[in-house]
Scaffold this motif. Structure first.
Motif, PDB file in Angstrom:
ATOM      1  N   PHE A  16      39.929  30.999  44.922  1.00 55.81           N
ATOM      2  CA  PHE A  16      39.768  32.444  44.894  1.00 55.81           C
ATOM      3  C   PHE A  16      40.856  33.125  45.712  1.00 55.81           C
ATOM      4  O   PHE A  16      41.245  32.654  46.786  1.00 55.81           O
ATOM      5  CB  PHE A  16      38.395  32.841  45.453  1.00 55.81           C
ATOM      6  N   THR A  17      41.330  34.248  45.184  1.00 60.39           N
ATOM      7  CA  THR A  17      42.250  35.084  45.935  1.00 60.39           C
ATOM      8  C   THR A  17      41.479  35.830  47.017  1.00 60.39           C
ATOM      9  O   THR A  17      40.249  35.754  47.079  1.00 60.39           O
ATOM     10  CB  THR A  17      42.931  36.110  45.012  1.00 60.39           C
ATOM     11  N   LYS A  18      42.194  36.569  47.850  1.00 63.31           N
ATOM     12  CA  LYS A  18      41.519  37.356  48.877  1.00 63.31           C
ATOM     13  C   LYS A  18      40.503  38.311  48.257  1.00 63.31           C
ATOM     14  O   LYS A  18      39.401  38.499  48.787  1.00 63.31           O
ATOM     15  CB  LYS A  18      42.541  38.134  49.706  1.00 63.31           C
ATOM     16  N   ASN A  19      40.884  38.933  47.140  1.00 60.91           N
ATOM     17  CA  ASN A  19      39.967  39.877  46.495  1.00 60.91           C
ATOM     18  C   ASN A  19      39.164  39.223  45.375  1.00 60.91           C
ATOM     19  O   ASN A  19      38.805  39.860  44.382  1.00 60.91           O
ATOM     20  CB  ASN A  19      40.721  41.110  45.993  1.00 60.91           C
ATOM     21  N   TYR A  20      38.866  37.964  45.540  1.00 54.25           N
ATOM     22  CA  TYR A  20      37.862  37.229  44.763  1.00 54.25           C
ATOM     23  C   TYR A  20      38.196  37.063  43.282  1.00 54.25           C
ATOM     24  O   TYR A  20      37.299  36.949  42.454  1.00 54.25           O
ATOM     25  CB  TYR A  20      36.487  37.891  44.907  1.00 54.25           C
ATOM     26  N   ILE A  21      39.462  37.045  42.936  1.00 53.45           N
ATOM     27  CA  ILE A  21      39.836  36.665  41.577  1.00 53.45           C
ATOM     28  C   ILE A  21      39.791  35.141  41.495  1.00 53.45           C
ATOM     29  O   ILE A  21      40.447  34.450  42.270  1.00 53.45           O
ATOM     30  CB  ILE A  21      41.243  37.174  41.223  1.00 53.45           C
ATOM     31  N   ARG A  22      39.012  34.632  40.573  1.00 51.52           N
ATOM     32  CA  ARG A  22      38.915  33.183  40.401  1.00 51.52           C
ATOM     33  C   ARG A  22      40.135  32.714  39.621  1.00 51.52           C
ATOM     34  O   ARG A  22      40.422  33.238  38.536  1.00 51.52           O
ATOM     35  CB  ARG A  22      37.630  32.808  39.660  1.00 51.52           C
TER      36      ARG A  22
END
Length: 466
Positions: free
Chosen positions: A424-430
């Motif tokens: 996951f990225t910092k902003n929760y993109i899987r």
């Protein structure tokens, strides 16, 4: 630990009160040595975190997790009761575990066990049922009931549920889940959670910081704060949630924190402002709306109106334009007329959120919602759920597409051999890292990637290492 009559005996220390006072109980660990345990969890992230802690405590007693295909000596089932479907799944899971592990000592705990302890205890093969107050001492109850020929259950009334079972564990996951609060004082008309988990209670900030520091020593890089109503933190210790957030932000070895779910009326501007500029709290929020109709919110006894909710979303997006915002929505509850549902749909369509967690309303015995006369048919619920899920997919896809071609930092997670890795990225993109670049050495590592196109199932974004 000491030896008596050739047997190892251990003082088992478990948290049994909200002030984290310790009760020392002597357990003969020899009865557990070499035993194999199977675990099954239903429901929320909080349940998964607690089950992981149960496993850790039993491992300290000499119990090992059962391998695939092996017969377990102990089965622990942590249940959910948020809907009648959840109740049915709990019963099915219990029967399945009993069939798969004949002769095993079966322990059932969790919300369904609290609400329906007598029914669970009557299920053939169940040996021990523990309510919300008793699960904090699961190992102690298990040791005392071991060898008993009849099923026993232990459960306190809601007003007497005061124990806090601490949990900071990752199980087989990369991220840690830190339980910071339990119970709820809100008593929404559709909900049984206060009856299942008791009133709001929490440990001290100091104890939670210590658990975060221990997670860091174990190699943890990301912690998700879990609880039933975590914004209500401090009811039992006179502290504030914002002060907990600030204290955890000071544990520099932990590089990422996420707040699992936060009631809109408790998402204060002070908290949002701090998260926007903090060292380690990620631009990721999960905020339950339940309904975009003020009439339905009133019937639900929620603590806000839709304008307050919209203001919170706007404030987050002003400070963190790329923040991922997940929203819980309940569909088809009593009183939700077609006009009320259209209000909800139109409100969410205009709202700058990323993903909708949609679930149909379920009748719960003993709840005040049963007094509301307007009932939505099951067929209509399904239609409404589908419309909102389609809206959610459009919003999530648009959010993912806006990030295509950008660089991002990702915490990679362990993958099954022969499969692509995810993270996951910092902003929760899987994200999905192709098999050609995947490596076991990347597990639990922060890496820079370039985001690409959305996967065929639309569940993630393809990426490549930079």
């Amino acid at each position: 630990m000491f030896v008596k009559n050739g047997k190892i005996r251990i003082f088992c220390c478990t948290f049994v009160g909200v002030n984290n006072s310790l009760t020392k109980r002597m357990i003969d660990s020899s009865i557990f040595q070499g035993k194999r345990a199977a675990y099954f969890t239903l429901g929320c992230k909080l349940n998964f975190s607690e089950t992981s802690t149960f496993g850790k405590l039993l491992e300290q007693m000499g119990v090992v997790p059962v391998a695939k295909g092996e017969q377990a000596d102990i089965c622990v089932i942590n249940t959910c009761s948020v809907t009648d479907v959840a109740d049915k799944k709990c019963r099915q899971a219990i029967h399945r575990m009993v069939r798969q592990h004949p002769g095993a000592f079966v322990v059932v705990t969790g919300c369904y066990a609290q609400l329906e302890a007598d029914k669970v205890a009557k299920i053939d093969g169940v040996n021990l049922v523990l309510g919300s107050n008793e699960k904090a001492n699961l190992v102690q109850f298990l040791s005392e009931a071991w060898g008993s020929g009849e099923a026993k259950y232990y459960r306190q009334k809601t007003k007497d549920i005061k124990a806090f079972a601490p949990s900071c564990s990752r199980g087989n996951r990369t991220r840690y889940f830190l339980k910071v609060q339990d119970g709820c004082d809100y008593f929404c008309t559709y909900c049984t959670i206060p009856y299942a988990r008791g009133f709001s209670r929490n440990p001290t900030i100091a104890s939670l910081v210590a658990q975060a520091e221990e997670a860091a020593r174990e190699g943890g890089k990301e912690i998700v704060l879990t609880g039933v109503n975590i914004g209500d933190f401090g009811k039992t210790t006179g502290e504030r949630f914002i002060d907990l957030v600030k204290a955890l932000d000071g544990v520099e070895a932990i590089q990422r924190y996420r707040i699992s779910s936060l009631e809109p009326d408790l998402a204060t501007d002070e908290l949002i402002d701090y998260c926007a500029h903090s060292r380690a709290f990620m631009p990721h929020f999960h905020i339950p709306l339940q309904s975009g109709s003020d009439e339905v919110l009133r019937l639900m006894h929620r603590h806000y109106d839709r304008q307050l909710f919209a203001d919170k979303i706007m404030h987050i997006k002003e400070l963190m334009p790329d923040a991922f915002i997940g929203v819980d929505v309940m569909v088809g509850c009593r009183g939700e007329t077609p006009e009320c549902f259209e209000d909800t749909f139109e409100f969410l369509d205009r709202l700058d959120v990323t993903q909708l967690h949609v679930f149909p309303y379920s009748e719960r015995p003993g709840t005040a919602a049963l007094k509301i006369p307007y009932v939505v048919s099951e067929a209509e619920k399904k239609l409404r759920v589908r419309r909102l899920l389609d809206l959610s997919q459009r919003k999530t896809t648009a959010f993912y597409e806006r990030h295509s071609g950008l660089e991002a930092e990702v915490l990679m997670e362990k993958a099954t051999r022969g499969r692509a890795m995810h993270g996951f990225t910092k902003n929760y993109i899987r994200v999905e890292l192709p098999l050609a670049q995947a490596s076991p050495e990347l597990d639990n590592q922060l890496v820079m990637v370039r985001l690409g196109e959305i996967t065929h199932d639309k569940e993630a974004v393809k990426c490549s290492l930079i």
